[in-house]
Scaffold this motif. Structure first.
Motif, PDB file in Angstrom:
ATOM      1  N   LYS A  29       0.813  -1.224   0.000  1.00 44.97           N
ATOM      2  CA  LYS A  29       0.000   0.000   0.000  1.00 44.97           C
ATOM      3  C   LYS A  29       0.845   1.271   0.000  1.00 44.97           C
ATOM      4  O   LYS A  29       0.479   2.272  -0.602  1.00 44.97           O
ATOM      5  N   TRP A  30       1.974   1.242   0.696  1.00 42.98           N
ATOM      6  CA  TRP A  30       2.747   2.458   0.945  1.00 42.98           C
ATOM      7  C   TRP A  30       4.006   2.542   0.078  1.00 42.98           C
ATOM      8  O   TRP A  30       4.644   1.531  -0.209  1.00 42.98           O
TER       9      TRP A  30
ATOM     10  N   ASN B 294      -1.686  10.969  -1.483  1.00 38.36           N
ATOM     11  CA  ASN B 294      -0.291  11.277  -1.184  1.00 38.36           C
ATOM     12  C   ASN B 294      -0.203  12.435  -0.209  1.00 38.36           C
ATOM     13  O   ASN B 294      -1.061  13.330  -0.202  1.00 38.36           O
ATOM     14  N   ILE B 295       0.822  12.389   0.613  1.00 40.62           N
ATOM     15  CA  ILE B 295       1.138  13.454   1.560  1.00 40.62           C
ATOM     16  C   ILE B 295       2.524  13.980   1.212  1.00 40.62           C
ATOM     17  O   ILE B 295       3.474  13.208   1.089  1.00 40.62           O
ATOM     18  N   VAL B 296       2.641  15.295   1.043  1.00 39.51           N
ATOM     19  CA  VAL B 296       3.917  15.926   0.711  1.00 39.51           C
ATOM     20  C   VAL B 296       4.273  16.927   1.796  1.00 39.51           C
ATOM     21  O   VAL B 296       3.461  17.788   2.156  1.00 39.51           O
TER      22      VAL B 296
ATOM     23  N   CYS C  41       9.755  15.164   1.500  1.00 37.66           N
ATOM     24  CA  CYS C  41       9.233  13.832   1.801  1.00 37.66           C
ATOM     25  C   CYS C  41       7.870  13.672   1.137  1.00 37.66           C
ATOM     26  O   CYS C  41       7.007  14.551   1.258  1.00 37.66           O
ATOM     27  N   ARG C  42       7.694  12.565   0.443  1.00 39.80           N
ATOM     28  CA  ARG C  42       6.437  12.272  -0.233  1.00 39.80           C
ATOM     29  C   ARG C  42       6.027  10.840   0.086  1.00 39.80           C
ATOM     30  O   ARG C  42       6.793   9.900  -0.144  1.00 39.80           O
ATOM     31  N   ALA C  43       4.841  10.677   0.638  1.00 37.88           N
ATOM     32  CA  ALA C  43       4.308   9.362   0.976  1.00 37.88           C
ATOM     33  C   ALA C  43       3.063   9.105   0.135  1.00 37.88           C
ATOM     34  O   ALA C  43       2.137   9.922   0.115  1.00 37.88           O
TER      35      ALA C  43
ATOM     36  N   PHE D 155       3.215  21.879   3.041  1.00 39.23           N
ATOM     37  CA  PHE D 155       2.534  20.602   3.274  1.00 39.23           C
ATOM     38  C   PHE D 155       1.271  20.549   2.430  1.00 39.23           C
ATOM     39  O   PHE D 155       0.565  21.551   2.280  1.00 39.23           O
ATOM     40  N   HIS D 156       1.012  19.393   1.838  1.00 34.97           N
ATOM     41  CA  HIS D 156      -0.295  19.192   1.206  1.00 34.97           C
ATOM     42  C   HIS D 156      -0.671  17.713   1.203  1.00 34.97           C
ATOM     43  O   HIS D 156       0.181  16.837   1.283  1.00 34.97           O
ATOM     44  N   PHE D 157      -1.978  17.483   1.075  1.00 37.36           N
ATOM     45  CA  PHE D 157      -2.526  16.130   1.037  1.00 37.36           C
ATOM     46  C   PHE D 157      -3.470  16.047  -0.155  1.00 37.36           C
ATOM     47  O   PHE D 157      -4.296  16.934  -0.376  1.00 37.36           O
ATOM     48  N   THR D 158      -3.352  14.988  -0.935  1.00 36.10           N
ATOM     49  CA  THR D 158      -4.166  14.834  -2.142  1.00 36.10           C
ATOM     50  C   THR D 158      -4.737  13.430  -2.220  1.00 36.10           C
ATOM     51  O   THR D 158      -4.062  12.456  -1.868  1.00 36.10           O
TER      52      THR D 158
END
Length: 247
Positions: free
Chosen positions: A167-168, A216-218, A203-205, A239-242
Motif C-alpha cells: 500500500k505504501w 499522497n502526503i507531501v 518527503c512524499r508518501a 505541506f499538502h494532502f491529495t
C-alpha cells in the motif's frame, strides 16, 4: 540499446514570442516577466544502465544555442542575445532488493545560469520541464524571486525510497542547492557574492487505498542560504494532502 546499456538522443526546437498586449487577468508586469522572445535549439543525449545487480546509473546532458532574452532583462521583451547554455543531470542508485524494496540514490543536477558580465544569454531553458519535478515548495514559490527561472542551479540530492508494504511508498530527499551565477546582482532580494541557495528536505508518501483510489502526503522544509539577502532568509514549510481517483 547495447546489451544492458541504453543510449538516447534528442533534438528539440522551441520558438517563444511575447504576447501583443494585456489579456484578462494578465498585467503588464506579467507580460514583461513571463512572456519573452526566444528561439532555442537543444541537442542532448543520455546513457543509462546497470553497473551490477544492485547498482544503476543514468547520465544526461544537453547543449542549447539560438537566441533568448536575458532573465535579468525586464524592460524589453523583444530584445534577444545569442544563447549558449548547458544542462546536466546524473543519478546513481543502489537497490537493496529486500522485502521492502529499499533504494538509495545520489543525484547531481546542473542548469547553467545567466552571467550578467557577458553579452550572451547563458541561462539554460528547461523548455517544457518547468513544472515542479523535485520540489513543490522551491519550484515554483522560491523561484518566483528570479523571474520564474528554474535554471541557474547546482543541486546535490541524497535520497531514500521504501515500500513498507503493497500500500505504501515513501520517498525522502535531502537537497543542497547553489546558484551557478549571481544573475540578479544588485537586486535587494539577493546578495552580490553569495551562491549557496540553501538546504531542502522533501518527503512524499503515497498510499494506495484501492486499485482506483490513491492518496499522497507531501511535506517540505527549506532553509535559505547566503544567496538570498538577510531579509529573505526565513525558513519555509510546505505541506499538502491529495486524493486521486483513477478511471
Amino acid at each position: 540499446t547495447f546489451g544492458d546499456t541504453q543510449l538516447e538522443g534528442y533534438f528539440m526546437y522551441k520558438n517563444d514570442n511575447p504576447v501583443d498586449g494585456p489579456a484578462r487577468n494578465f498585467t503588464t508586469s506579467n507580460i514583461t516577466n513571463r512572456s519573452k522572445k526566444a528561439e532555442i535549439y537543444t541537442l542532448g543525449g543520455a546513457v543509462s544502465g546497470p553497473i551490477s545487480s544492485n547498482w544503476n546509473y543514468r547520465i544526461e546532458g544537453a547543449f542549447q544555442t539560438g537566441s533568448a532574452d536575458s532573465p535579468a532583462n525586464r524592460t524589453d521583451v523583444e530584445d534577444t542575445e545569442q544563447l549558449r547554455a548547458f544542462g546536466q543531470k546524473s543519478n546513481l542508485e543502489y537497490c537493496f532488493k529486500d522485502s521492502m524494496d529499499n533504494k538509495l540514490h545520489l543525484t547531481y543536477e546542473y542548469l547553467s545560469g545567466d552571467n550578467p558580465g557577458t553579452k550572451r544569454v547563458t541561462s539554460f531553458s528547461p523548455l517544457w520541464g518547468e513544472w515542479p519535478q523535485w520540489s513543490e515548495l522551491y519550484q515554483p514559490y522560491v523561484t518566483s524571486l528570479e523571474d520564474q527561472q528554474v535554471s541557474n542551479l547546482h543541486r546535490v540530492a541524497f535520497g531514500h525510497k521504501i515500500k513498507p508494504n503493497s500500500k505504501w511508498e515513501i520517498l525522502t530527499d535531502y537537497h543542497l542547492l547553489w546558484a551557478d551565477q549571481n544573475t540578479f546582482r544588485g537586486n535587494a532580494q539577493f546578495t552580490n557574492n553569495g551562491n549557496f541557495r540553501g538546504q531542502l528536505i522533501t518527503c512524499r508518501a503515497v498510499y494506495n487505498f484501492t486499485k482506483n483510489i490513491k492518496g499522497n502526503i507531501v511535506g517540505e522544509y527549506f532553509m535559505p542560504g547566503n544567496y538570498y539577502a538577510s531579509g529573505n532568509r526565513d525558513n519555509a514549510l510546505y505541506f499538502h494532502f491529495t486524493i486521486e481517483y483513477l478511471f
